[in-house]
Motif scaffolding. Structure first.
Motif, PDB file in Angstrom:
ATOM      1  N   VAL A 386       0.834  -1.207   0.000  1.00  0.00           N
ATOM      2  CA  VAL A 386       0.000   0.000   0.000  1.00  0.00           C
ATOM      3  C   VAL A 386       0.868   1.257   0.000  1.00  0.00           C
ATOM      4  O   VAL A 386       0.463   2.311  -0.507  1.00  0.00           O
ATOM      5  CB  VAL A 386      -0.963  -0.015   1.198  1.00  0.00           C
ATOM      6  N   ILE A 387       2.091   1.167   0.527  1.00  0.00           N
ATOM      7  CA  ILE A 387       3.022   2.289   0.483  1.00  0.00           C
ATOM      8  C   ILE A 387       3.716   2.376  -0.872  1.00  0.00           C
ATOM      9  O   ILE A 387       3.825   3.446  -1.488  1.00  0.00           O
ATOM     10  CB  ILE A 387       4.076   2.172   1.606  1.00  0.00           C
ATOM     11  N   ILE A 388       4.174   1.250  -1.374  1.00  0.00           N
ATOM     12  CA  ILE A 388       5.051   1.239  -2.550  1.00  0.00           C
ATOM     13  C   ILE A 388       4.288   1.492  -3.849  1.00  0.00           C
ATOM     14  O   ILE A 388       4.731   2.299  -4.691  1.00  0.00           O
ATOM     15  CB  ILE A 388       5.822  -0.100  -2.612  1.00  0.00           C
ATOM     16  N   LEU A 389       3.162   0.833  -4.059  1.00  0.00           N
ATOM     17  CA  LEU A 389       2.488   0.916  -5.357  1.00  0.00           C
ATOM     18  C   LEU A 389       1.998   2.329  -5.699  1.00  0.00           C
ATOM     19  O   LEU A 389       2.252   2.819  -6.808  1.00  0.00           O
ATOM     20  CB  LEU A 389       1.333  -0.090  -5.408  1.00  0.00           C
ATOM     21  N   PRO A 390       1.291   3.065  -4.808  1.00  0.00           N
ATOM     22  CA  PRO A 390       0.889   4.434  -5.166  1.00  0.00           C
ATOM     23  C   PRO A 390       2.074   5.370  -5.377  1.00  0.00           C
ATOM     24  O   PRO A 390       1.995   6.308  -6.172  1.00  0.00           O
ATOM     25  CB  PRO A 390       0.050   4.879  -3.957  1.00  0.00           C
ATOM     26  N   THR A 391       3.172   5.104  -4.666  1.00  0.00           N
ATOM     27  CA  THR A 391       4.361   5.946  -4.828  1.00  0.00           C
ATOM     28  C   THR A 391       4.972   5.764  -6.212  1.00  0.00           C
ATOM     29  O   THR A 391       5.374   6.741  -6.868  1.00  0.00           O
ATOM     30  CB  THR A 391       5.389   5.615  -3.733  1.00  0.00           C
ATOM     31  N   VAL A 392       5.044   4.532  -6.664  1.00  0.00           N
ATOM     32  CA  VAL A 392       5.541   4.266  -8.023  1.00  0.00           C
ATOM     33  C   VAL A 392       4.630   4.923  -9.051  1.00  0.00           C
ATOM     34  O   VAL A 392       5.092   5.539 -10.019  1.00  0.00           O
ATOM     35  CB  VAL A 392       5.654   2.748  -8.266  1.00  0.00           C
ATOM     36  N   PHE A 393       3.320   4.832  -8.839  1.00  0.00           N
ATOM     37  CA  PHE A 393       2.375   5.452  -9.767  1.00  0.00           C
ATOM     38  C   PHE A 393       2.608   6.961  -9.865  1.00  0.00           C
ATOM     39  O   PHE A 393       2.579   7.541 -10.957  1.00  0.00           O
ATOM     40  CB  PHE A 393       0.938   5.176  -9.323  1.00  0.00           C
ATOM     41  N   ALA A 394       2.839   7.623  -8.726  1.00  0.00           N
ATOM     42  CA  ALA A 394       3.038   9.080  -8.723  1.00  0.00           C
ATOM     43  C   ALA A 394       4.247   9.486  -9.560  1.00  0.00           C
ATOM     44  O   ALA A 394       4.265  10.561 -10.158  1.00  0.00           O
ATOM     45  CB  ALA A 394       3.196   9.583  -7.288  1.00  0.00           C
ATOM     46  N   LEU A 395       5.255   8.620  -9.615  1.00  0.00           N
ATOM     47  CA  LEU A 395       6.460   8.940 -10.379  1.00  0.00           C
ATOM     48  C   LEU A 395       6.207   8.975 -11.885  1.00  0.00           C
ATOM     49  O   LEU A 395       7.016   9.534 -12.637  1.00  0.00           O
ATOM     50  CB  LEU A 395       7.567   7.926 -10.066  1.00  0.00           C
ATOM     51  N   PHE A 396       5.103   8.395 -12.338  1.00  0.00           N
ATOM     52  CA  PHE A 396       4.780   8.416 -13.761  1.00  0.00           C
ATOM     53  C   PHE A 396       4.013   9.675 -14.171  1.00  0.00           C
ATOM     54  O   PHE A 396       3.720   9.849 -15.348  1.00  0.00           O
ATOM     55  CB  PHE A 396       3.966   7.174 -14.128  1.00  0.00           C
ATOM     56  N   VAL A 397       3.696  10.532 -13.223  1.00  0.00           N
ATOM     57  CA  VAL A 397       2.967  11.764 -13.529  1.00  0.00           C
ATOM     58  C   VAL A 397       3.973  12.839 -13.944  1.00  0.00           C
ATOM     59  O   VAL A 397       4.925  13.132 -13.212  1.00  0.00           O
ATOM     60  CB  VAL A 397       2.140  12.224 -12.313  1.00  0.00           C
ATOM     61  N   LYS A 398       3.755  13.442 -15.100  1.00  0.00           N
ATOM     62  CA  LYS A 398       4.723  14.364 -15.689  1.00  0.00           C
ATOM     63  C   LYS A 398       5.059  15.523 -14.763  1.00  0.00           C
ATOM     64  O   LYS A 398       6.222  15.898 -14.616  1.00  0.00           O
ATOM     65  CB  LYS A 398       4.164  14.903 -17.012  1.00  0.00           C
ATOM     66  N   GLU A 399       4.048  16.109 -14.117  1.00  0.00           N
ATOM     67  CA  GLU A 399       4.281  17.274 -13.266  1.00  0.00           C
ATOM     68  C   GLU A 399       5.114  16.921 -12.036  1.00  0.00           C
ATOM     69  O   GLU A 399       5.882  17.751 -11.549  1.00  0.00           O
ATOM     70  CB  GLU A 399       2.946  17.884 -12.847  1.00  0.00           C
ATOM     71  N   VAL A 400       4.953  15.719 -11.520  1.00  0.00           N
ATOM     72  CA  VAL A 400       5.779  15.271 -10.394  1.00  0.00           C
ATOM     73  C   VAL A 400       7.213  15.051 -10.853  1.00  0.00           C
ATOM     74  O   VAL A 400       8.168  15.404 -10.159  1.00  0.00           O
ATOM     75  CB  VAL A 400       5.206  13.970  -9.781  1.00  0.00           C
ATOM     76  N   TRP A 401       7.387  14.507 -12.033  1.00  0.00           N
ATOM     77  CA  TRP A 401       8.717  14.144 -12.528  1.00  0.00           C
ATOM     78  C   TRP A 401       9.525  15.365 -12.962  1.00  0.00           C
ATOM     79  O   TRP A 401      10.723  15.439 -12.730  1.00  0.00           O
ATOM     80  CB  TRP A 401       8.572  13.171 -13.692  1.00  0.00           C
ATOM     81  N   PHE A 402       8.878  16.355 -13.592  1.00  0.00           N
ATOM     82  CA  PHE A 402       9.624  17.445 -14.234  1.00  0.00           C
ATOM     83  C   PHE A 402       9.531  18.796 -13.522  1.00  0.00           C
ATOM     84  O   PHE A 402      10.275  19.718 -13.859  1.00  0.00           O
ATOM     85  CB  PHE A 402       9.143  17.628 -15.679  1.00  0.00           C
ATOM     86  N   MET A 403       8.620  18.983 -12.558  1.00  0.00           N
ATOM     87  CA  MET A 403       8.436  20.298 -11.952  1.00  0.00           C
ATOM     88  C   MET A 403       9.704  20.762 -11.239  1.00  0.00           C
ATOM     89  O   MET A 403      10.341  20.003 -10.514  1.00  0.00           O
ATOM     90  CB  MET A 403       7.263  20.273 -10.981  1.00  0.00           C
ATOM     91  N   GLN A 404      10.080  22.050 -11.480  1.00  0.00           N
ATOM     92  CA  GLN A 404      11.235  22.655 -10.845  1.00  0.00           C
ATOM     93  C   GLN A 404      10.778  23.815  -9.964  1.00  0.00           C
ATOM     94  O   GLN A 404       9.798  24.497 -10.291  1.00  0.00           O
ATOM     95  CB  GLN A 404      12.243  23.150 -11.879  1.00  0.00           C
ATOM     96  N   LEU A 405      11.508  24.061  -8.883  1.00  0.00           N
ATOM     97  CA  LEU A 405      11.083  25.062  -7.935  1.00  0.00           C
ATOM     98  C   LEU A 405      11.216  26.473  -8.490  1.00  0.00           C
ATOM     99  O   LEU A 405      10.450  27.364  -8.156  1.00  0.00           O
ATOM    100  CB  LEU A 405      11.896  24.942  -6.646  1.00  0.00           C
ATOM    101  N   ASP A 406      12.205  26.681  -9.351  1.00  0.00           N
ATOM    102  CA  ASP A 406      12.461  28.033  -9.849  1.00  0.00           C
ATOM    103  C   ASP A 406      11.848  28.284 -11.222  1.00  0.00           C
ATOM    104  O   ASP A 406      12.189  29.243 -11.893  1.00  0.00           O
ATOM    105  CB  ASP A 406      13.966  28.299  -9.912  1.00  0.00           C
ATOM    106  N   GLU A 407      10.923  27.405 -11.640  1.00  0.00           N
ATOM    107  CA  GLU A 407      10.239  27.584 -12.913  1.00  0.00           C
ATOM    108  C   GLU A 407       8.735  27.471 -12.710  1.00  0.00           C
ATOM    109  O   GLU A 407       8.279  26.894 -11.735  1.00  0.00           O
ATOM    110  CB  GLU A 407      10.686  26.514 -13.935  1.00  0.00           C
ATOM    111  N   PRO A 408       7.940  28.009 -13.621  1.00  0.00           N
ATOM    112  CA  PRO A 408       6.478  27.852 -13.492  1.00  0.00           C
ATOM    113  C   PRO A 408       6.084  26.376 -13.463  1.00  0.00           C
ATOM    114  O   PRO A 408       6.696  25.543 -14.129  1.00  0.00           O
ATOM    115  CB  PRO A 408       5.935  28.541 -14.756  1.00  0.00           C
ATOM    116  N   VAL A 409       5.054  26.063 -12.698  1.00  0.00           N
ATOM    117  CA  VAL A 409       4.590  24.688 -12.604  1.00  0.00           C
ATOM    118  C   VAL A 409       3.904  24.297 -13.898  1.00  0.00           C
ATOM    119  O   VAL A 409       3.161  25.071 -14.494  1.00  0.00           O
ATOM    120  CB  VAL A 409       3.587  24.538 -11.428  1.00  0.00           C
ATOM    121  N   ILE A 410       4.169  23.051 -14.397  1.00  0.00           N
ATOM    122  CA  ILE A 410       3.528  22.549 -15.612  1.00  0.00           C
ATOM    123  C   ILE A 410       2.177  21.975 -15.218  1.00  0.00           C
ATOM    124  O   ILE A 410       2.062  20.847 -14.777  1.00  0.00           O
ATOM    125  CB  ILE A 410       4.402  21.468 -16.276  1.00  0.00           C
ATOM    126  N   ASP A 411       1.124  22.758 -15.336  1.00  0.00           N
ATOM    127  CA  ASP A 411      -0.222  22.295 -14.969  1.00  0.00           C
ATOM    128  C   ASP A 411      -1.200  22.621 -16.073  1.00  0.00           C
ATOM    129  O   ASP A 411      -1.008  23.573 -16.794  1.00  0.00           O
ATOM    130  CB  ASP A 411      -0.683  22.956 -13.664  1.00  0.00           C
TER     131      ASP A 411
END
Length: 411
Positions: A386-411
């Motif tokens: 229950v911990i591992i599977l949703p976490t792996v899924f979140a890593l496939f979301v583009k905004e989670v993978w590519f968002m940078q703190l000093d750039e506009p959020v890709i939404d």
């Protein structure tokens, strides 16, 4: 993360406001680290049932879910400082009542459940206010530093509080342990009262419902926010069941009871302390990608408990878990405080909290039921998934993978 760290630990602590908040965090989290151990073992000794323990432990989570959104709105509309003081004062009185019940041998599952429901309401008002309060203490460039510093206070408290909690429960019982937790809330209320923060940015609105709508709009506008909150609905459910219920039960059956479990939880505190120190200098390009990978580490502890490993092995994995939790926490809170509009921050944090804990009562209660019917090993392995599977899924979301703190959020 591209944010430059402007102040050292010493420089931050030269600020009287930050010293007060640092100590307030330390004393409350030290007491809070003792309380779950005291409550879990107190109820197990009272009734001998993991189902009863699950009901009591789940109660504050259920209550906080019910009123978290209101807590976020009030914090944004009024004074976050006053909300924190009021919530801490209420928690002081509630914990004193629970301590009295144990010490007078009048504790029952219904009475403890009722008080834990009230305690959950206090938490629901405190949490979003405290998250928003941080931006009133430092400039934007120092947010990661203060989040790491306050994380260090929390982690030092976890180390000492969990170890002390295990010893106190074994020596003097649950009642006196909860009494000490109550005093910590009184100290925190006084220290927060002494803080002189920057003026709070507020938005004018016509109604609480409109405020909730505005907060929801900001919450869903950032895909990386709601995806990670959905992930954490499952992660928190599993982790609460492990730390608050299954772990203590396994410690009673397979280890040496409260003292051993106190050492394991203390080891998590050691790890979070290490993670907090790393967080001062952490510089990653993609903060949410890195933070999400860190959440995979807590999936190791339930696997280690399922067999279980010797105490030193459990403590080593617990240290790694603590590092993972703390690095995630520093990056998550810093990113929220940077990307979310200041006058909506407490409301977004309320949606964050409510989404993250919404499945926790179900997870705790199911763990209590299945522990007795299926045994601890299968329950723990299920919790790891229950911990591992949703976490792996979140890593496939583009905004989670590519968002940078000093750039506009890709939404």
């Amino acid at each position: 993360m591209a944010t430059e760290q402007k102040k050292s630990i010493r420089n931050l602590l030269q600020d009287k406001n930050i010293r007060y908040v640092f100590v307030a965090y330390f004393v409350t989290f030290m007491g809070t680290a003792m309380a779950p151990i005291a409550m879990a073992f107190g109820v197990l000794e009272l009734t001998g049932s993991t189902k009863d323990s699950a009901i009591v432990i789940a109660a504050p989570v259920i209550a906080s879910i019910a009123v978290l959104l209101l807590g976020g709105v009030i914090a944004d509309r009024s004074s976050r400082q006053k909300v924190i003081i009021s919530a801490d004062s209420a928690a002081l009185l509630i914990q004193l009542a629970m301590a009295y019940l144990f010490l007078s041998e009048q504790a029952t599952v219904p009475l403890l459940t009722g008080l834990m429901l009230l305690n959950g309401i206090a938490i629901a008002f405190n949490a979003p206010a405290a998250s928003g309060f941080i931006i009133q203490l430092v400039d934007k460039e120092d947010l990661q530093s203060i989040n790491a510093l306050l994380g260090t206070a929390r982690n030092l408290a976890l180390i000492l509080g969990a170890a002390l909690g295990g010893v106190l429960v074994s020596v003097v019982g649950a009642g006196w342990t909860i009494f000490l937790d109550a005093l910590s809330f009184g100290v925190s209320a006084l220290l927060v009262y002494l803080v002189k923060p920057k003026q709070q940015i507020k938005s004018e609105s016509e109604s609480i419902l409109l405020d909730l709508k505005l907060g929801w709009g900001e919450f869903i506008a950032h895909k990386w926010v709601w995806v990670i909150v959905v992930q954490f609905a499952f992660v928190v459910a599993a982790n609460e069941a492990i730390i608050g219920l299954i772990g203590p039960a396994v410690a009673l059956d397979q280890l040496k009871g409260a003292e051993d479990w106190g050492l394991v939880v203390s080891a998590i505190g050691v790890g979070t302390l290490i993670g907090g120190l790393i967080g001062f200098r952490l510089n990653v390009r993609y903060p949410m990608r890195f933070a999400t990978f860190c959440v995979l580490v807590p999936g190791l502890l339930p696997i280690a408990l399922a067999f279980p490993l010797p105490l030193y092995g459990l403590m080593l994995i617990a240290v790694l878990e603590g590092i993972g939790w703390q690095l995630f926490g520093v990056l998550w809170m810093t990113t929220l405080q940077t990307k979310i509009k200041p006058h909506l921050l407490s409301r977004v944090c309320a949606y964050d909290y409510i989404g993250s804990v919404c499945l926790a009562p179900i997870g705790i209660i199911l763990a209590g039921i299945f522990y007795e019917s299926m045994g601890f090993r299968w329950v723990l392995l299920a919790a790891a998934l229950v911990i591992i599977l949703p976490t792996v899924f979140a890593l496939f979301v583009k905004e989670v993978w590519f968002m940078q703190l000093d750039e506009p959020v890709i939404d």
